[in-house]
Design a protein around this motif. Structure first.
Motif, PDB file in Angstrom:
ATOM      1  N   GLY A 155      32.350  50.161  23.413  1.00 36.16           N
ATOM      2  CA  GLY A 155      32.339  51.514  22.874  1.00 36.16           C
ATOM      3  C   GLY A 155      33.675  51.988  22.331  1.00 36.16           C
ATOM      4  N   GLU A 156      34.718  51.180  22.478  1.00 31.70           N
ATOM      5  CA  GLU A 156      36.036  51.590  21.982  1.00 31.70           C
ATOM      6  C   GLU A 156      36.291  51.018  20.587  1.00 31.70           C
ATOM      7  OE1 GLU A 156      38.244  52.393  26.230  1.00 31.70           O
ATOM      8  OE2 GLU A 156      38.781  50.562  25.155  1.00 31.70           O
ATOM      9  N   PHE A 157      37.175  51.697  19.856  1.00 23.23           N
ATOM     10  CA  PHE A 157      37.460  51.391  18.459  1.00 23.23           C
ATOM     11  C   PHE A 157      38.943  51.089  18.306  1.00 23.23           C
ATOM     12  CE2 PHE A 157      38.573  52.848  14.165  1.00 23.23           C
ATOM     13  CZ  PHE A 157      37.674  52.115  13.417  1.00 23.23           C
ATOM     14  N   PHE A 158      39.258  49.999  17.625  1.00 28.38           N
ATOM     15  CA  PHE A 158      40.631  49.531  17.417  1.00 28.38           C
ATOM     16  C   PHE A 158      40.896  49.539  15.917  1.00 28.38           C
ATOM     17  CE2 PHE A 158      43.532  46.013  16.471  1.00 28.38           C
ATOM     18  CZ  PHE A 158      44.519  46.141  17.428  1.00 28.38           C
ATOM     19  N   ILE A 159      41.987  50.184  15.490  1.00 31.04           N
ATOM     20  CA  ILE A 159      42.359  50.178  14.072  1.00 31.04           C
ATOM     21  C   ILE A 159      43.821  49.788  13.953  1.00 31.04           C
ATOM     22  CG2 ILE A 159      42.843  52.681  14.008  1.00 31.04           C
ATOM     23  CD1 ILE A 159      41.545  52.460  11.061  1.00 31.04           C
ATOM     24  N   THR A 160      44.137  49.012  12.909  1.00 27.36           N
ATOM     25  CA  THR A 160      45.482  48.473  12.734  1.00 27.36           C
ATOM     26  C   THR A 160      45.792  48.312  11.251  1.00 27.36           C
ATOM     27  OG1 THR A 160      46.942  46.631  13.343  1.00 27.36           O
ATOM     28  CG2 THR A 160      44.640  46.074  12.899  1.00 27.36           C
ATOM     29  N   ASP A 161      47.065  48.136  10.946  1.00 25.16           N
ATOM     30  CA  ASP A 161      47.429  47.769   9.582  1.00 25.16           C
ATOM     31  C   ASP A 161      47.836  46.297   9.510  1.00 25.16           C
ATOM     32  OD1 ASP A 161      49.860  48.014  10.870  1.00 25.16           O
ATOM     33  OD2 ASP A 161      50.677  49.511   9.495  1.00 25.16           O
ATOM     34  N   ASN A 162      47.569  45.548  10.579  1.00 25.81           N
ATOM     35  CA  ASN A 162      47.793  44.096  10.569  1.00 25.81           C
ATOM     36  C   ASN A 162      46.635  43.406   9.856  1.00 25.81           C
ATOM     37  OD1 ASN A 162      50.155  44.325  12.030  1.00 25.81           O
ATOM     38  ND2 ASN A 162      49.147  44.017  13.987  1.00 25.81           N
ATOM     39  N   LYS A 163      46.904  42.257   9.281  1.00 23.10           N
ATOM     40  CA  LYS A 163      45.878  41.517   8.551  1.00 23.10           C
ATOM     41  C   LYS A 163      45.016  40.652   9.467  1.00 23.10           C
ATOM     42  CE  LYS A 163      48.506  41.289   4.236  1.00 23.10           C
ATOM     43  NZ  LYS A 163      48.118  42.553   3.797  1.00 23.10           N
ATOM     44  N   LYS A 164      45.539  40.284  10.630  1.00 19.57           N
ATOM     45  CA  LYS A 164      44.809  39.425  11.567  1.00 19.57           C
ATOM     46  C   LYS A 164      44.832  40.052  12.953  1.00 19.57           C
ATOM     47  CE  LYS A 164      45.950  35.276   9.071  1.00 19.57           C
ATOM     48  NZ  LYS A 164      45.139  34.188   8.835  1.00 19.57           N
ATOM     49  N   ALA A 165      43.875  39.650  13.776  1.00 20.40           N
ATOM     50  CA  ALA A 165      43.827  40.114  15.162  1.00 20.40           C
ATOM     51  C   ALA A 165      43.513  38.920  16.056  1.00 20.40           C
ATOM     52  CB  ALA A 165      42.768  41.195  15.335  1.00 20.40           C
ATOM     53  N   VAL A 166      44.232  38.837  17.174  1.00 24.97           N
ATOM     54  CA  VAL A 166      43.960  37.814  18.176  1.00 24.97           C
ATOM     55  C   VAL A 166      43.044  38.449  19.217  1.00 24.97           C
ATOM     56  CG1 VAL A 166      44.945  36.296  19.929  1.00 24.97           C
ATOM     57  CG2 VAL A 166      46.210  36.730  17.795  1.00 24.97           C
ATOM     58  N   ILE A 167      41.844  37.869  19.369  1.00 22.76           N
ATOM     59  CA  ILE A 167      40.854  38.414  20.294  1.00 22.76           C
ATOM     60  C   ILE A 167      40.626  37.427  21.425  1.00 22.76           C
ATOM     61  CG2 ILE A 167      38.498  39.248  20.571  1.00 22.76           C
ATOM     62  CD1 ILE A 167      38.507  39.965  17.630  1.00 22.76           C
ATOM     63  N   LYS A 168      40.719  37.940  22.651  1.00 17.41           N
ATOM     64  CA  LYS A 168      40.456  37.131  23.833  1.00 17.41           C
ATOM     65  C   LYS A 168      39.262  37.723  24.569  1.00 17.41           C
ATOM     66  CE  LYS A 168      45.217  35.698  24.254  1.00 17.41           C
ATOM     67  NZ  LYS A 168      46.436  35.725  25.021  1.00 17.41           N
ATOM     68  N   ASN A 169      38.602  36.895  25.348  1.00 21.43           N
ATOM     69  CA  ASN A 169      37.422  37.246  26.136  1.00 21.43           C
ATOM     70  C   ASN A 169      36.165  37.114  25.282  1.00 21.43           C
ATOM     71  OD1 ASN A 169      39.170  37.688  28.248  1.00 21.43           O
ATOM     72  ND2 ASN A 169      39.125  39.897  28.059  1.00 21.43           N
ATOM     73  N   ARG A 170      35.063  37.732  25.735  1.00 22.77           N
ATOM     74  CA  ARG A 170      33.775  37.594  25.055  1.00 22.77           C
ATOM     75  C   ARG A 170      33.180  38.970  24.772  1.00 22.77           C
ATOM     76  NH1 ARG A 170      31.940  32.242  25.904  1.00 22.77           N
ATOM     77  NH2 ARG A 170      33.216  31.194  27.458  1.00 22.77           N
ATOM     78  N   GLY A 171      32.457  39.050  23.659  1.00 15.50           N
ATOM     79  CA  GLY A 171      31.804  40.308  23.335  1.00 15.50           C
ATOM     80  C   GLY A 171      31.175  40.279  21.961  1.00 15.50           C
ATOM     81  N   LYS A 172      30.579  41.397  21.584  1.00 19.19           N
ATOM     82  CA  LYS A 172      30.003  41.572  20.255  1.00 19.19           C
ATOM     83  C   LYS A 172      30.801  42.653  19.550  1.00 19.19           C
ATOM     84  CE  LYS A 172      25.408  40.292  21.731  1.00 19.19           C
ATOM     85  NZ  LYS A 172      24.058  40.755  22.064  1.00 19.19           N
ATOM     86  N   ILE A 173      31.114  42.412  18.269  1.00 21.48           N
ATOM     87  CA  ILE A 173      31.955  43.347  17.530  1.00 21.48           C
ATOM     88  C   ILE A 173      31.437  43.567  16.110  1.00 21.48           C
ATOM     89  CG2 ILE A 173      34.036  42.762  18.818  1.00 21.48           C
ATOM     90  CD1 ILE A 173      34.948  41.129  16.318  1.00 21.48           C
ATOM     91  N   PHE A 174      31.814  44.714  15.553  1.00 23.05           N
ATOM     92  CA  PHE A 174      31.853  44.909  14.121  1.00 23.05           C
ATOM     93  C   PHE A 174      33.339  44.866  13.786  1.00 23.05           C
ATOM     94  CE2 PHE A 174      27.793  47.516  14.392  1.00 23.05           C
ATOM     95  CZ  PHE A 174      27.010  46.546  13.791  1.00 23.05           C
ATOM     96  N   TYR A 175      33.695  44.133  12.740  1.00 19.45           N
ATOM     97  CA  TYR A 175      35.085  44.114  12.296  1.00 19.45           C
ATOM     98  C   TYR A 175      35.122  44.220  10.794  1.00 19.45           C
ATOM     99  CZ  TYR A 175      34.525  39.301  10.684  1.00 19.45           C
ATOM    100  OH  TYR A 175      34.117  38.178   9.992  1.00 19.45           O
ATOM    101  N   GLY A 176      36.170  44.849  10.282  1.00 16.30           N
ATOM    102  CA  GLY A 176      36.222  45.033   8.840  1.00 16.30           C
ATOM    103  C   GLY A 176      37.543  45.576   8.368  1.00 16.30           C
ATOM    104  N   TYR A 177      37.526  46.083   7.141  1.00 15.65           N
ATOM    105  CA  TYR A 177      38.748  46.548   6.499  1.00 15.65           C
ATOM    106  C   TYR A 177      38.440  47.682   5.527  1.00 15.65           C
ATOM    107  CZ  TYR A 177      37.111  44.234   2.294  1.00 15.65           C
ATOM    108  OH  TYR A 177      36.364  43.896   1.198  1.00 15.65           O
ATOM    109  N   ILE A 178      39.470  48.440   5.197  1.00 18.10           N
ATOM    110  CA  ILE A 178      39.436  49.434   4.147  1.00 18.10           C
ATOM    111  C   ILE A 178      40.738  49.291   3.381  1.00 18.10           C
ATOM    112  CG2 ILE A 178      39.260  51.873   3.534  1.00 18.10           C
ATOM    113  CD1 ILE A 178      38.386  50.948   7.011  1.00 18.10           C
ATOM    114  N   GLU A 179      40.637  49.042   2.072  1.00 17.85           N
ATOM    115  CA  GLU A 179      41.842  48.902   1.259  1.00 17.85           C
ATOM    116  C   GLU A 179      42.602  50.220   1.217  1.00 17.85           C
ATOM    117  OE1 GLU A 179      40.686  47.430  -2.586  1.00 17.85           O
ATOM    118  OE2 GLU A 179      39.988  45.516  -1.756  1.00 17.85           O
ATOM    119  N   LYS A 180      43.954  50.123   1.278  1.00 28.02           N
ATOM    120  CA  LYS A 180      44.792  51.328   1.232  1.00 28.02           C
ATOM    121  C   LYS A 180      44.882  51.883  -0.171  1.00 28.02           C
ATOM    122  CE  LYS A 180      47.645  50.218   5.200  1.00 28.02           C
ATOM    123  NZ  LYS A 180      48.972  49.950   5.690  1.00 28.02           N
TER     124      LYS A 180
END
Length: 180
Positions: A155-180
């Motif tokens: 239920g939590e939301f993560f936003i960044t200006d990094n191009k990549k993300a290191v994800i550990k553990n297990r889960g289901k996600i939506f991931y994406g981008y918005i051009e600046k």
């Protein structure tokens, strides 16, 4: 830059067919009701069987289902049935009707581009959020993740200006981008 938005930090508003929970809006001082946003990410419930989408000029929309099933009719364009985690991309100025009581995940981008995708995380991995100058985001649908060494729960939301993300553990996600 990165932020984690917890469930209790969501901006909640009612609409004619249910409730919308805003996860993030940019610029952060903008307001959906004034339509002065660059992009907005939200979760909405549709509590009535049939509804009409608000027309949004110059807004690209991406929508997926978190719970339920939705029949979309983009009048003069196409019809589409969305089941859990399936995604539709369309223009906000289209006449769009829906049928089905659902909880959905929405991305709205005004005068710009972006997208999101569904992924099940089964092992530690690096995800490319974007390959351009953009904001990247991850919504934790299920599980408990560690994103760039930061705990992110269901239920939590993560936003960044990094191009990549290191994800550990297990889960289901939506991931994406918005051009600046």
């Amino acid at each position: 830059m990165f932020k984690i938005i917890k469930e209790n930090e969501r901006v909640i508003s009612n609409w004619s067919g249910g409730v919308t929970k805003q996860l993030y809006i940019y610029p952060e001082n903008s307001e959906y009701s004034k339509r002065n946003f660059k992009f907005r990410i939200s979760i909405a419930t549709t509590e009535i069987e049939k509804s009409t989408f608000t027309k949004l000029e110059n807004v690209n929309r991406v929508i997926s289902i978190l719970d339920g099933k939705m029949e979309l009719e983009h009048i003069g364009h196409y019809n589409k049935t969305l089941n859990k985690y399936e995604i539709d991309r369309f223009h906000g100025e289209w006449d769009t009707h829906s049928q089905g009581k659902v909880t959905d995940f929405n991305l709205m981008i005004k005068n710009g581009n972006g997208d999101f995708f569904f992924k099940e995380i089964n092992k530690d991995e690096v995800i490319t959020l974007c390959d351009k100058d953009a904001f990247g985001f991850i919504f934790c649908i299920d599980g408990s993740l560690c994103i760039d060494e930061n705990p992110v729960k269901k239920g939590e939301f993560f936003i960044t200006d990094n191009k990549k993300a290191v994800i550990k553990n297990r889960g289901k996600i939506f991931y994406g981008y918005i051009e600046k």
